[in-house]
Design a protein around this motif. Sequence first.
Motif, PDB file in Angstrom:
ATOM      1  N   LEU B  38      24.192  -4.835  -0.414  1.00  0.00           N
ATOM      2  CA  LEU B  38      23.505  -5.077  -1.676  1.00  0.00           C
ATOM      3  C   LEU B  38      24.485  -4.822  -2.817  1.00  0.00           C
ATOM      4  O   LEU B  38      25.568  -4.284  -2.610  1.00  0.00           O
ATOM      5  CB  LEU B  38      22.304  -4.137  -1.806  1.00  0.00           C
ATOM      6  CG  LEU B  38      21.304  -4.279  -0.663  1.00  0.00           C
ATOM      7  CD1 LEU B  38      20.251  -3.198  -0.765  1.00  0.00           C
ATOM      8  CD2 LEU B  38      20.656  -5.646  -0.689  1.00  0.00           C
ATOM      9  N   THR B  42      22.842  -1.046  -7.367  1.00  0.00           N
ATOM     10  CA  THR B  42      21.555  -0.608  -6.830  1.00  0.00           C
ATOM     11  C   THR B  42      21.255   0.873  -7.069  1.00  0.00           C
ATOM     12  O   THR B  42      20.179   1.209  -7.568  1.00  0.00           O
ATOM     13  CB  THR B  42      21.485  -0.933  -5.330  1.00  0.00           C
ATOM     14  OG1 THR B  42      21.732  -2.322  -5.173  1.00  0.00           O
ATOM     15  CG2 THR B  42      20.146  -0.576  -4.745  1.00  0.00           C
ATOM     16  N   SER B 148      15.493  -8.633  -7.142  1.00  0.00           N
ATOM     17  CA  SER B 148      15.225  -8.124  -5.813  1.00  0.00           C
ATOM     18  C   SER B 148      14.547  -9.222  -5.018  1.00  0.00           C
ATOM     19  O   SER B 148      13.739  -9.987  -5.535  1.00  0.00           O
ATOM     20  CB  SER B 148      14.386  -6.862  -5.937  1.00  0.00           C
ATOM     21  OG  SER B 148      13.210  -6.944  -5.221  1.00  0.00           O
ATOM     22  N   LEU B 163      15.347  -6.864  -0.242  1.00  0.00           N
ATOM     23  CA  LEU B 163      16.745  -6.683  -0.580  1.00  0.00           C
ATOM     24  C   LEU B 163      16.817  -6.431  -2.075  1.00  0.00           C
ATOM     25  O   LEU B 163      16.641  -7.340  -2.869  1.00  0.00           O
ATOM     26  CB  LEU B 163      17.549  -7.947  -0.246  1.00  0.00           C
ATOM     27  CG  LEU B 163      17.475  -8.479   1.185  1.00  0.00           C
ATOM     28  CD1 LEU B 163      18.265  -9.759   1.301  1.00  0.00           C
ATOM     29  CD2 LEU B 163      17.992  -7.451   2.166  1.00  0.00           C
ATOM     30  N   LEU B 166      20.244  -7.541  -5.971  1.00  0.00           N
ATOM     31  CA  LEU B 166      21.330  -8.506  -5.895  1.00  0.00           C
ATOM     32  C   LEU B 166      21.492  -9.076  -7.295  1.00  0.00           C
ATOM     33  O   LEU B 166      20.568  -9.017  -8.097  1.00  0.00           O
ATOM     34  CB  LEU B 166      20.971  -9.641  -4.928  1.00  0.00           C
ATOM     35  CG  LEU B 166      20.574  -9.247  -3.501  1.00  0.00           C
ATOM     36  CD1 LEU B 166      20.011 -10.435  -2.778  1.00  0.00           C
ATOM     37  CD2 LEU B 166      21.768  -8.698  -2.756  1.00  0.00           C
TER      38      LEU B 166
END
Lengths: 161, 524
Positions: B38, B42, B148, B163, B166
């Motif tokens: 990722l 984050t 996300s 996820l 990004l």
Amino acid sequence: MDSTAFDVPGVAWAPVSDKLIGVRRLTAGIWLGLPLLGSAVPAVIFGGAVWIAPAVFALFLVWAFWLIPRQVRAIGYAELDDDLLIRKGVMFRSLSVVPYGRMQFVDVQAGPLTRRAGIAQVQLHTASAGSDAAIPGLPEADAARLRDRLSEAGEARLAGL
Amino acid sequence: MSAPWSPPPGVSAPEDTSEAPPSAPPDTTSEPVEWRRLHKVTPALNAWKAAAVLLGIAVWNYGEELAQLELPVLQKGLFVIGAIVLGGLIGFGYGALAWRRTQYGIGTDSVFLHSGVLWRQQRHVRLDRLQAVDVTQPLLARMFGFSSLKIESAGGAGSNLTLSYLTDDEAQRVRNEILARAAGVKRGEQPAGSPPVDAQAAPERQLLELSSGRLIGSLIRSAGVMLAVVLVAGLVVTVVVTQTFQFVAGALPAVLGAVGYVWSRFAGEFSFRIGISADGIRLRHGLLESKARTVPPGRVQAISLSQPLLWRGKEWWRLRMNVAGYGAESGQEASTVLFPVATTEELQQILPLVLPDLGTDNPLETLQAALTGVGDDDGFIISPPRANLFDPFSWRRQGIRVTRTALLLRSGVWWRYLAIVPHERTQSMAITQGPLERRRRLAGLDFHSTAGPVRASAIHLDVDVARDLLLDLAGRAREARRHAAPERWMQTRVDATAGPREAASLRAGYAGVLPTTPGRDSAR
């Protein structure tokens, strides 16, 4: 005359085991018998209007004992080529059609009482929480056979969601 | 090209907590999977959550003590700032650790996510079981250009694969790649280890956009806002009359709840756009937190159209849908909305996205009968007159219409409601009858769909009609399942199992052009 409405022409309904009557009566006896005894003790001591509580419990117990055999005999299922039919209920009736291909998994469940009676419940789960496809009170051998047959049929007719 | 799906040895369960070497991703997959991380940001984006939580706890638990302490304001402020910084540091530290341990990969048949610091989790989602892909931009991430990505599968609550975060471009690219692979689009042979060729975004065509004026208008005409206005007005009047504020505290939760509901409706459905691409239906919405959702073809299990009383004059309808994977998440009202407020005209553009063929010769007339009709015109089967005891007003309205492809269930005289369920999407069905219904020889017909807002049932039909319908529909559902489009929607079967008609209608519906069913493209 009314029962015909929930019958399907050309379908032979398989009944569930009569042993389920005994199990359900025992369960009802425990759940209603204990409060009956519990409320009878003060009634014996004080008398009078206190008797109402045990009387109500006794009435429910008699009603349950009368109703349970009728309910159990009303349960029927039929294995068609592509669907499982389940019929249930005396006062509130239902007739469900559950396609094998919709099956996500099968459960066979037995509690301590049902296990002693040698019966089990088979339940088909679909992707919907609304599907009520439980057959209670099958003899254990039948339950195992049905479970295998359902998973087999489910695999053969597998559909997505 | 696509090898048969084989579970990698040792990682067969979706949640495997086996003691795989924590640093290196287990290289046990049979296919070459390029493991990615990722974005580095984050931990920082997650840190503020930890800071907020810690600050909340600190204020909630020690707020009073803090207020009673005999300290200068500056010092108290330092306490608060200290709590924020401490929470931020803890959150950042943990987030950094979690980030190091998180890796994802996209294989031919599955998406993989390996994560967890103490409790390791390896989640593999089969692409043909994918139900929807969401790209979410929470407010903070949106300001810095991060998204996300959430992949929904039908495994119940918490079965999604998320996820986050990004970069926006990366999220788009990953989404396109996942959807292309899930669709079964054949790609050229790639040498193993080479960087994957970017999947092209499926050409998208926007159909409708909800204007904020109509959204506000629809909210004003909704029961929730009416209630909120009445509550607030009542409160103000009470305060003015009694000259005290003692009622305010008691009524505050109710008012806050009502205002919160209206706000979440407004913010969640703001700028709602619906579009179509080869990957399915594209929904974009959100004022602060923006979402772009993709629901591939065949994933909508059922839809409902409802019209509150006050929307009737405007001919507005609210469209909601059952999508396996969305419904299980409670409190996500917005995620099950297909379009918040659509006019009858717009319905004719939206409905074909879900159901390319309504299965009748005059779809528009059928739709009109389903939306506003009463009685048995256009083939609707309604309750018999003896049902008027139970439904004095609605017995002529509530009914069921079976077409070649779907069933339409309409109900509600004041609050109109229509549920549409394609035959191949019913999970199971049942007729039910209570003691009162039995005396009038009536029965209800229930259709079971996956979890979601759509309730599909016809009440108080003639018992024999209901029984015959049940058996007929079970047969139709069986037939429809047999001809259902494949889960990998671009691998359209034009073979014996699916007739060319189905294949053609599927392509027509989803290849970026509007369906060309006669009589429907006269919408504009």
